[in-house]
Write a protein that holds these residues in place. Structure first.
Motif, short mmCIF file in Angstrom:
data_model
loop_
_atom_site.label_atom_id
_atom_site.label_comp_id
_atom_site.label_asym_id
_atom_site.label_seq_id
_atom_site.Cartn_x
_atom_site.Cartn_y
_atom_site.Cartn_z
N ASN A 1 0.82 -1.20 0.00
CA ASN A 1 0.00 0.00 0.00
C ASN A 1 0.87 1.26 0.00
OD1 ASN A 1 1.03 -0.20 2.55
ND2 ASN A 1 -0.93 -0.03 3.63
N GLY A 2 2.07 1.14 -0.58
CA GLY A 2 2.97 2.27 -0.71
C GLY A 2 3.35 2.50 -2.15
N ALA A 3 4.39 3.29 -2.34
CA ALA A 3 4.86 3.60 -3.69
C ALA A 3 6.34 3.32 -3.88
CB ALA A 3 4.58 5.07 -4.00
N TYR A 4 7.08 3.12 -2.77
CA TYR A 4 8.52 2.91 -2.84
C TYR A 4 8.82 1.51 -2.33
CZ TYR A 4 7.97 7.94 -3.13
OH TYR A 4 7.55 9.19 -3.48
N SER A 5 9.64 0.80 -3.07
CA SER A 5 9.82 -0.64 -2.86
C SER A 5 10.90 -0.95 -1.84
CB SER A 5 10.16 -1.31 -4.19
OG SER A 5 9.11 -1.14 -5.12
N ILE A 6 10.84 -2.17 -1.32
CA ILE A 6 11.92 -2.75 -0.53
C ILE A 6 12.56 -3.83 -1.39
CG2 ILE A 6 12.51 -4.11 1.50
CD1 ILE A 6 11.77 -1.29 2.21
N GLY A 7 13.86 -3.67 -1.67
CA GLY A 7 14.56 -4.63 -2.52
C GLY A 7 15.54 -3.93 -3.43
N TRP A 8 16.18 -4.71 -4.27
CA TRP A 8 17.18 -4.19 -5.19
C TRP A 8 16.50 -3.65 -6.43
CZ3 TRP A 8 21.75 -3.66 -3.05
CH2 TRP A 8 22.14 -4.53 -2.02
N ARG A 9 16.19 -2.34 -6.42
CA ARG A 9 15.58 -1.60 -7.53
C ARG A 9 14.17 -2.10 -7.88
NH1 ARG A 9 17.50 -2.98 -11.71
NH2 ARG A 9 18.66 -4.79 -10.97
N SER A 10 13.60 -2.92 -7.05
CA SER A 10 12.25 -3.45 -7.28
C SER A 10 11.79 -4.11 -5.99
CB SER A 10 12.25 -4.47 -8.43
OG SER A 10 13.06 -5.59 -8.10
N GLY A 11 10.66 -4.78 -6.06
CA GLY A 11 10.14 -5.46 -4.87
C GLY A 11 8.79 -4.91 -4.50
N PRO A 12 8.20 -5.43 -3.43
CA PRO A 12 6.87 -4.95 -3.02
C PRO A 12 6.92 -3.49 -2.58
CG PRO A 12 7.80 -6.42 -1.37
CD PRO A 12 8.70 -6.51 -2.56
N ALA A 13 5.94 -2.71 -3.03
CA ALA A 13 5.87 -1.29 -2.70
C ALA A 13 5.27 -1.12 -1.32
CB ALA A 13 5.05 -0.55 -3.76
N LEU A 14 6.11 -1.04 -0.30
CA LEU A 14 5.68 -1.01 1.10
C LEU A 14 5.80 0.36 1.74
CD1 LEU A 14 7.40 -4.31 2.35
CD2 LEU A 14 5.13 -4.04 1.31
N CYS A 15 6.60 1.25 1.17
CA CYS A 15 6.92 2.52 1.82
C CYS A 15 6.18 3.68 1.16
CB CYS A 15 8.42 2.78 1.77
SG CYS A 15 9.40 1.42 2.45
N ASP A 16 5.84 4.68 1.97
CA ASP A 16 5.11 5.83 1.42
C ASP A 16 5.89 7.13 1.47
OD1 ASP A 16 4.97 6.07 4.17
OD2 ASP A 16 2.93 6.88 4.15
N LEU A 17 7.13 7.10 1.99
CA LEU A 17 8.01 8.26 1.94
C LEU A 17 9.32 7.87 1.26
CD1 LEU A 17 7.65 9.90 5.50
CD2 LEU A 17 6.64 10.68 3.35
N PRO A 18 9.88 8.75 0.42
CA PRO A 18 11.07 8.39 -0.38
C PRO A 18 12.38 8.62 0.36
CG PRO A 18 10.33 10.54 -1.03
CD PRO A 18 9.36 10.07 0.04
N VAL A 19 12.50 8.13 1.59
CA VAL A 19 13.71 8.40 2.37
C VAL A 19 13.99 7.22 3.29
CG1 VAL A 19 12.38 9.63 4.15
CG2 VAL A 19 14.83 10.08 3.91
N ILE A 20 15.28 6.94 3.49
CA ILE A 20 15.72 5.92 4.42
C ILE A 20 16.70 6.56 5.41
CG2 ILE A 20 17.54 5.15 2.81
CD1 ILE A 20 17.23 2.32 4.01
N ILE A 21 16.59 6.17 6.68
CA ILE A 21 17.42 6.72 7.75
C ILE A 21 18.29 5.62 8.33
CG2 ILE A 21 17.38 7.69 10.09
CD1 ILE A 21 14.71 9.00 9.40
N THR A 22 19.56 5.95 8.61
CA THR A 22 20.42 5.08 9.41
C THR A 22 20.82 5.83 10.67
OG1 THR A 22 21.30 3.88 7.49
CG2 THR A 22 22.62 3.85 9.49
N SER A 23 20.70 5.16 11.82
CA SER A 23 21.03 5.78 13.11
C SER A 23 22.29 5.15 13.69
CB SER A 23 19.86 5.61 14.09
OG SER A 23 18.72 6.30 13.63
#
Length: 302
Positions: free
Chosen positions: A206-228
């Motif tokens: 139910n998102g637009a941005y995928s998890i995976g290598w340039r493809s995959g299920p669209a699970l994310c709705d914000l185009p950003v990833i954070i590392t802490s």
């Protein structure tokens, strides 16, 4: 020698060398004055052309030193790979399982270094040209630009890239796990990547941005990833804004990706995409607030 002591020694050496080159008498600074010089250098973000696998002429790496005191760097593979459809046109290194249209025997391309802006251009025969630019933007972010020119007589379609931020050289971020990397979903808000990668069973897209290598299920709705960081007080985010296609992390080879795509490019035309690496000191909650206050208009929620 501890990093801080080493950097103080380097600062002294630089001051002395500068005096010798200008012919001035050497007047040593006090400890307080030296520490002021040291702090002014350390409390700034730095970028520079770098290398990761120097045996491969094909790589285009730049290094980022964070805006807090640190003698370590994030290595950005810029890009790591360019795919046109199913064709791997360019790879910054060698992978025996991935045949490349233009292989690792490409000539070495030097960066142009203009201080706060570094850039390069690379030619792939009569297929395409591409290049990148990184620049300091403000006190806590690096702006990134990639471009591709189509040199064929046909459209270049379904262009996707891998842009890797390698974390092993910066120990505070190099946890051998994806538990310190976060993406945003409609259902769960900010969620650790290790709960989404590898992909769990029965996930709902139910998102637009995928998890995976340039493809995959669209699970994310914000185009950003954070590392802490492991202390939770330092953070870095990566985004290609509306040109983001997917996110992934590699626990054993600590890195994180916000991977982008290009629109289709007609013969003779050039397309450009823009991204950012954003750093923050403070709690993760405050970082999220900072991101949404400063970038919400650029973070296309889908």
């Amino acid at each position: 020698m501890k990093p801080k002591a080493f950097l103080i020694c380097i600062t002294f050496a630089w001051i002395i060398a500068s005096c010798q080159q200008t012919g001035k008498n050497i007047e040593l600074l006090s400890v307080e004055e030296t520490m002021a010089v040291f702090d002014s250098i350390q409390h700034q973000m730095h970028i520079s052309p770098g290398s990761w696998r120097p045996l491969f002429n094909s790589e285009q790496i730049f290094w980022i030193s964070p805006p807090w005191p640190s003698s370590e760097y994030i290595y950005v593979d810029f890009p790591e790979a360019i795919f046109v459809g199913d064709t791997l046109a360019y790879l910054s290194h060698v992978n025996r399982k991935l045949p490349t249209l233009f292989n690792y025997k490409l000539p070495k391309v030097q960066w142009k270094d203009n201080g706060d802006v570094i850039s390069y251009e690379r030619n792939l025969g009569n297929y395409l040209d591409f290049g990148g630019e990184a620049s300091i933007s403000g006190s806590n972010s690096v702006s990134m630009k990639l471009w591709i020119k189509n040199k064929t007589d046909k459209n270049l379609e379904n262009i996707t890239l891998q842009t890797c931020a390698f974390l092993y050289p910066i120990k505070e971020f190099s946890l051998g796990s994806n538990s310190n990397k976060y993406v945003h979903t409609k259902d769960s808000g900010w969620i650790s990547l290790n709960k989404l990668w590898p992909i769990p069973d029965n996930v709902s897209e139910n998102g637009a941005y995928s998890i995976g290598w340039r493809s995959g299920p669209a699970l994310c709705d914000l185009p950003v990833i954070i590392t802490s960081s492991q202390t939770g007080e330092h953070h870095v985010a990566m985004t290609w804004f509306e040109n983001t296609i997917s996110f992934v992390g590699n626990a054993n080879h600590p890195c994180f990706h916000a991977d982008p795509y290009f629109p289709d490019i007609k013969p003779g035309e050039t397309a450009t995409i823009l991204g950012k690496m954003i750093f923050y000191e403070g709690s993760q909650r405050d970082f999220v607030t900072f991101l949404m206050e400063n970038y919400s208009s650029a973070f296309v929620t889908k």
